[in-house]
Design a protein around this motif. Sequence first.
Motif, PDB file in Angstrom:
ATOM      1  N   PHE A 117       0.830  -1.211   0.000  1.00  0.00           N
ATOM      2  CA  PHE A 117       0.000   0.000   0.000  1.00  0.00           C
ATOM      3  C   PHE A 117       0.863   1.259   0.000  1.00  0.00           C
ATOM      4  O   PHE A 117       0.587   2.219  -0.726  1.00  0.00           O
ATOM      5  CB  PHE A 117      -0.919  -0.032   1.228  1.00  0.00           C
ATOM      6  N   LEU A 118       1.914   1.283   0.815  1.00  0.00           N
ATOM      7  CA  LEU A 118       2.771   2.454   0.871  1.00  0.00           C
ATOM      8  C   LEU A 118       3.496   2.678  -0.453  1.00  0.00           C
ATOM      9  O   LEU A 118       3.649   3.827  -0.912  1.00  0.00           O
ATOM     10  CB  LEU A 118       3.780   2.315   2.010  1.00  0.00           C
ATOM     11  N   GLY A 145       3.549   6.062  -5.559  1.00  0.00           N
ATOM     12  CA  GLY A 145       3.315   6.235  -6.990  1.00  0.00           C
ATOM     13  C   GLY A 145       2.117   7.105  -7.280  1.00  0.00           C
ATOM     14  O   GLY A 145       2.155   7.975  -8.178  1.00  0.00           O
ATOM     15  N   VAL A 146       1.034   6.931  -6.521  1.00  0.00           N
ATOM     16  CA  VAL A 146      -0.171   7.739  -6.747  1.00  0.00           C
ATOM     17  C   VAL A 146       0.092   9.198  -6.414  1.00  0.00           C
ATOM     18  O   VAL A 146      -0.317  10.121  -7.150  1.00  0.00           O
ATOM     19  CB  VAL A 146      -1.338   7.177  -5.906  1.00  0.00           C
ATOM     20  N   SER A 147       0.775   9.468  -5.302  1.00  0.00           N
ATOM     21  CA  SER A 147       1.068  10.852  -4.920  1.00  0.00           C
ATOM     22  C   SER A 147       1.944  11.530  -5.953  1.00  0.00           C
ATOM     23  O   SER A 147       1.752  12.714  -6.291  1.00  0.00           O
ATOM     24  CB  SER A 147       1.759  10.885  -3.553  1.00  0.00           C
ATOM     25  N   THR A 148       2.915  10.773  -6.486  1.00  0.00           N
ATOM     26  CA  THR A 148       3.787  11.345  -7.518  1.00  0.00           C
ATOM     27  C   THR A 148       3.010  11.625  -8.798  1.00  0.00           C
ATOM     28  O   THR A 148       3.188  12.661  -9.456  1.00  0.00           O
ATOM     29  CB  THR A 148       4.953  10.384  -7.802  1.00  0.00           C
ATOM     30  N   ARG A 157      -3.788  12.087   1.016  1.00  0.00           N
ATOM     31  CA  ARG A 157      -4.417  13.404   1.049  1.00  0.00           C
ATOM     32  C   ARG A 157      -5.935  13.302   1.012  1.00  0.00           C
ATOM     33  O   ARG A 157      -6.637  14.143   1.569  1.00  0.00           O
ATOM     34  CB  ARG A 157      -3.919  14.250  -0.129  1.00  0.00           C
ATOM     35  N   SER A 158      -6.449  12.244   0.352  1.00  0.00           N
ATOM     36  CA  SER A 158      -7.902  12.122   0.231  1.00  0.00           C
ATOM     37  C   SER A 158      -8.288  10.646   0.235  1.00  0.00           C
ATOM     38  O   SER A 158      -7.468   9.761  -0.009  1.00  0.00           O
ATOM     39  CB  SER A 158      -8.397  12.787  -1.065  1.00  0.00           C
ATOM     40  N   LEU A 159      -9.582  10.409   0.530  1.00  0.00           N
ATOM     41  CA  LEU A 159     -10.080   9.028   0.533  1.00  0.00           C
ATOM     42  C   LEU A 159     -10.013   8.394  -0.851  1.00  0.00           C
ATOM     43  O   LEU A 159      -9.605   7.233  -0.973  1.00  0.00           O
ATOM     44  CB  LEU A 159     -11.511   9.008   1.078  1.00  0.00           C
ATOM     45  N   LEU A 186      -7.560   4.321  -4.364  1.00  0.00           N
ATOM     46  CA  LEU A 186      -6.802   3.997  -5.582  1.00  0.00           C
ATOM     47  C   LEU A 186      -5.495   3.274  -5.218  1.00  0.00           C
ATOM     48  O   LEU A 186      -5.111   2.302  -5.881  1.00  0.00           O
ATOM     49  CB  LEU A 186      -6.516   5.284  -6.361  1.00  0.00           C
ATOM     50  N   SER A 187      -4.828   3.735  -4.175  1.00  0.00           N
ATOM     51  CA  SER A 187      -3.599   3.066  -3.739  1.00  0.00           C
ATOM     52  C   SER A 187      -3.899   1.634  -3.289  1.00  0.00           C
ATOM     53  O   SER A 187      -3.131   0.716  -3.572  1.00  0.00           O
ATOM     54  CB  SER A 187      -2.955   3.856  -2.603  1.00  0.00           C
TER      55      SER A 187
END
Length: 406
Positions: free
Chosen positions: A6-7, A12-15, A24-26, A31-32
């Motif tokens: 998950f981390l 990858g999602v944050s980038t 930052r959001s649900l 998605l992660s």
Amino acid sequence: MLMPYFLLAEVGVSTAFGEGRMLRSLPQALLSYAIALPAAAATALFGPVRPLSVAAVRALCGVSGERLADGPARSWAARWRASAWWTLHLGVGALVSGLSLAIPPMAVLLLLMPFSRRLRESTAGSWSWLGDVAHAAPLLGAGTLIGLVLCAAWSGALLARCAPLLLGPTAADRLAAAEERAADLAVRNRLARELHDAVGHALSAVTLQASAARRVLDRDPDFVREALAAIEDTTRRTVGELDAVLGLLRDGDPARAESVPAPTLARDLAGLLARTRAGGTTVTAHQDPGPVGDWAHLPAITSREAYRIVQEGLSNALRHGAGPVVLSIVVRVRDAHRELEITMTNPPAALPSPHGEAQAEPRTGGGRGLRGSAERAALLGGLIEAGPYEGGWRLRAVLPLDGAAR
């Protein structure tokens, strides 16, 4: 367990979304989570994942061991099933873990809200959706706790039901288990044959030698000394063989069994015949190595098994027979193939009839000893025949030599 995947997915999602911080959001967290599951499924294709999963299921789900496979996955079908279980386990477990972290604090706040004005005012912005039903917050809090318990119970039941389907033994696992059981059974049968042939023959020979020595103790001291020497030699050899077999049973160390060489025709047949004769039984032996030229040139496995077959035949003659024993060990060439033929005949023991006449004692088709000899012959591609023959009893064994050499 899902957290490392998950981390990594969250990074990858944050980038990708250009966010400066994670979670930052649900929707971003969901998605992660969705990306982490395929990553977990890919790593579950490695063999050690299935034993780890099986151990967890046995400890946590209460599934019996017979319904689960042992050892790493042996086929791709088993790996894909283990991957499906790993993904289901981590996916459902992560949801239950997340709910277990989030719901209890929220439920406590709901339970205490009607009794604390300060708590209502501090959470007015975040809990505005309660509106005028704030007085029902304790019921909502209790309901969420009950829902969490039911969700955890349902998840456990789901995993327990799916575990045998996804972690159960495949056809390859069942075949491997059957081969392992067959190998264990073969080893146990071999040890049982060795114990029966060595110890059984020794007890029969020692009993007969001691009985003969007792009968002539006063009038033939030379024979008594010879019988006692034969008893001493028989017991010494048997103790060595017994120690080797028991050491193998106890330690599982083949080196212990190899420390005492297995008896063979070339090295030990003469001593076997001498010890049998020391008990007063007449044994006439005819030996013809034929094209082999010498028993030492026989294949090692054939020489060992042939010695045990001769030993078992002599044991049966001592226990059940009477009179002289005629032994023939001959190497023949039949249809361009060499074979070792062992033939042993002796008259059966006689029992007194109701009229005072001697009658031949009926003999059965053999017990464990003859069955063990038949197994020895079958391992070499040969055969054993035993039964009445011309008013006596005959044991005949035929062992192919060419196949044994290969």
